[in-house]
Scaffold this active site. Structure first.
Site, mmCIF file in Angstrom:
data_model
loop_
_atom_site.group_PDB
_atom_site.id
_atom_site.type_symbol
_atom_site.label_atom_id
_atom_site.label_comp_id
_atom_site.label_asym_id
_atom_site.label_seq_id
_atom_site.Cartn_x
_atom_site.Cartn_y
_atom_site.Cartn_z
ATOM 1 N N LYS A 55 47.680 36.004 31.152
ATOM 2 C CA LYS A 55 47.185 35.043 32.526
ATOM 3 C C LYS A 55 47.940 35.445 33.770
ATOM 4 O O LYS A 55 47.690 36.422 34.175
ATOM 5 C CB LYS A 55 46.797 33.901 33.150
ATOM 6 C CG LYS A 55 44.633 34.098 32.740
ATOM 7 C CD LYS A 55 43.861 32.716 32.247
ATOM 8 C CE LYS A 55 43.150 33.235 31.398
ATOM 9 N NZ LYS A 55 42.668 31.229 30.970
ATOM 10 N N GLN A 99 42.454 25.346 33.353
ATOM 11 C CA GLN A 99 42.473 25.713 32.233
ATOM 12 C C GLN A 99 41.573 24.349 31.734
ATOM 13 O O GLN A 99 41.778 22.703 31.130
ATOM 14 C CB GLN A 99 43.663 25.997 31.180
ATOM 15 C CG GLN A 99 43.561 26.479 30.164
ATOM 16 C CD GLN A 99 43.357 27.627 29.718
ATOM 17 O OE1 GLN A 99 43.778 27.990 30.986
ATOM 18 N NE2 GLN A 99 43.312 28.171 28.701
ATOM 19 N N ASP A 122 36.838 31.381 38.543
ATOM 20 C CA ASP A 122 36.190 30.827 37.218
ATOM 21 C C ASP A 122 34.482 30.799 37.393
ATOM 22 O O ASP A 122 34.135 30.555 36.937
ATOM 23 C CB ASP A 122 36.660 28.970 36.495
ATOM 24 C CG ASP A 122 37.732 29.529 35.867
ATOM 25 O OD1 ASP A 122 37.573 30.212 34.524
ATOM 26 O OD2 ASP A 122 38.449 28.082 35.790
HETATM 27 N N1 GUE Z 1 39.216 27.798 33.116
HETATM 28 C C1 GUE Z 1 38.686 28.035 32.265
HETATM 29 N N2 GUE Z 1 39.141 29.704 32.316
HETATM 30 C C2 GUE Z 1 38.911 30.070 31.476
HETATM 31 O O1 GUE Z 1 38.821 31.633 31.447
HETATM 32 C C3 GUE Z 1 39.174 29.812 30.152
HETATM 33 C C4 GUE Z 1 39.851 28.734 29.422
HETATM 34 N N3 GUE Z 1 39.647 27.985 31.036
HETATM 35 N N4 GUE Z 1 39.751 28.026 28.702
HETATM 36 C C5 GUE Z 1 39.846 28.317 27.851
HETATM 37 C C6 GUE Z 1 39.840 30.152 27.354
HETATM 38 C C7 GUE Z 1 39.477 30.908 26.616
HETATM 39 N N5 GUE Z 1 40.285 31.653 27.101
HETATM 40 C C8 GUE Z 1 40.431 33.771 26.436
HETATM 41 C C9 GUE Z 1 40.926 34.660 27.520
HETATM 42 C C10 GUE Z 1 40.790 34.977 27.256
HETATM 43 C C11 GUE Z 1 41.455 35.728 26.070
HETATM 44 C C12 GUE Z 1 42.121 37.136 25.070
HETATM 45 O O2 GUE Z 1 42.275 37.842 26.012
HETATM 46 N N6 GUE Z 1 41.862 36.862 23.970
HETATM 47 C C13 GUE Z 1 42.629 38.203 23.616
HETATM 48 C C14 GUE Z 1 43.195 38.422 22.160
HETATM 49 C C15 GUE Z 1 42.829 36.707 21.452
HETATM 50 C C16 GUE Z 1 44.714 36.600 20.358
HETATM 51 O O3 GUE Z 1 45.132 37.963 19.566
HETATM 52 O O4 GUE Z 1 45.059 35.312 20.591
HETATM 53 C C17 GUE Z 1 40.998 39.293 22.293
HETATM 54 O O5 GUE Z 1 40.652 38.746 22.488
HETATM 55 O O6 GUE Z 1 41.694 40.225 22.444
HETATM 56 C C18 GUE Z 1 41.116 34.449 25.152
HETATM 57 C C19 GUE Z 1 40.418 32.987 25.658
HETATM 58 C C20 GUE Z 1 39.832 31.909 28.851
HETATM 59 N N7 GUE Z 1 39.134 30.521 29.261
#
Ligand code: GUE
Length: 298
Positions: A55, A99, A122
């Protein structure tokens, strides 16, 4: 043999971020404003730190200011609330993301409540979920927004389609259902106590899986030609790749589902990258609203 079209969230998210970067440039040159996103992480969860790093990196790439705060796992709720209030009052901060999940001793609802709804990129504040539920103009949660953009890109008009959302969380399931309803779908929300989940999924033209359980939605449940959006990101053991190795899978049994679906998102490379792109998009939206700028005129 997979017949489904792959919905490339990674490529789509790059396009969304390009649009964000253009808007950021316009905000700077025409209005003298640089949007700022603050990300607060409490504790050391290594998986969370990967998302936060992505991010922060992508925020900077779009030309926005990125403020990153890492607080120790034993941070008290009062200290975190004081940080949120400080960011609420900081004019350089247009968006705040705390987060989740937070350590057990901190009341998540109280922290989300403390964020200025106009800076709640969010979209988790009750004001924003209330606005979404009543057709108002609030901040829309990033993951459901990313799913909606991919669905619109894949299907165009979704009026009259049957959609099922598997999962009823406040951060994905419920807001996703609201967005599909707004798009004139007939929406079913299913969950762990749904009686005939297979039968319910089999009726749907659109399936959004957000249960957080690896490959829980089976491929043979999917209606022929349906569009499948897989929100799950589950790390599972992959001993076939060697000792201690793991891999990511979604909430949908991808291989079998791809033989029946018309289009499907992969994991990784689907919803995840779109979530981050929508976070950046929401930060621009929040910046515009805070400064009474119509985003369409940028
Ligand atoms: N307040 C808050 N807002 C959030 O938006 C939030 C949070 N807390 N806590 C954790 C989760 C998880 N999350 C992700 C976002 C992007 C990928 C992402 O880009 N993943 C890639 C790579 C995954 C990898 O290789 O590990 C994919 O799916 O292709 C994953 C997980 C946002 N979150």
């Amino acid at each position: 043999m997979p017949t489904a079209k792959l919905i490339d969230g990674k490529a789509f998210s790059a396009k969304v971020r390009e649009g964000v970067a253009k808007d950021v440039t316009a905000l700077k040159t025409n209005h003298g404003i640089t949007p700022g996103l603050a990300v607060v992480i409490v504790g050391e969860d290594p998986a969370s730190q990967v998302y936060v790093r992505n991010k922060v990196k992508q925020t900077a790439e779009t030309g926005m200011n990125s403020f990153h705060f890492e607080m120790p796992a034993d941070t008290s709720e009062d200290v975190l609330l004081a940080k949120v209030n400080e960011l609420n009052a900081d004019p350089a901060v247009n968006g705040i993301l705390v987060q989740l999940p937070l350590p057990k001793h901190i009341n998540e609802a109280a922290v989300i409540d403390a964020i200025n709804p106009e800076k709640d990129v969010d979209g988790f504040h009750v004001i924003n979920s209330g606005l979404l539920a009543t057709g108002g103009k609030g901040m829309v949660p990033c993951t459901p927004l990313g799913c909606l953009l991919m669905l619109q890109d894949t299907l165009g008009d979704m009026s009259g389609k049957k959609a099922i959302v598997v999962g009823r969380s406040n951060i994905v399931g419920k807001p996703m259902a609201q967005l599909l309803l707004d798009a004139n779908c007939t929406v079913t929300i299913a969950h762990s106590r749904t009686k005939d989940l297979a039968g319910e999924v089999a009726e749907a033209d659109i399936v959004v899986a957000a249960v957080g359980r690896a490959e829980m939605v089976k491929g043979d449940w999917i209606k022929e030609g349906a569009t499948v959006i897989d929100v799950g990101i589950n790390r599972i053991d992959a001993p076939e790749r060697g000792e201690g190795k793991s891999r990511l899978v979604g909430d949908v049994e991808f291989g079998a589902a791809a033989e029946r679906a018309g289009a499907i998102t992969p994991v990784p490379g689907g919803v995840g990258p779109m979530t981050i792109a929508c976070l950046l998009k929401n930060t621009v939206t929040a910046t515009c609203r805070q400064n009474n700028i119509d985003p369409d005129t940028l």
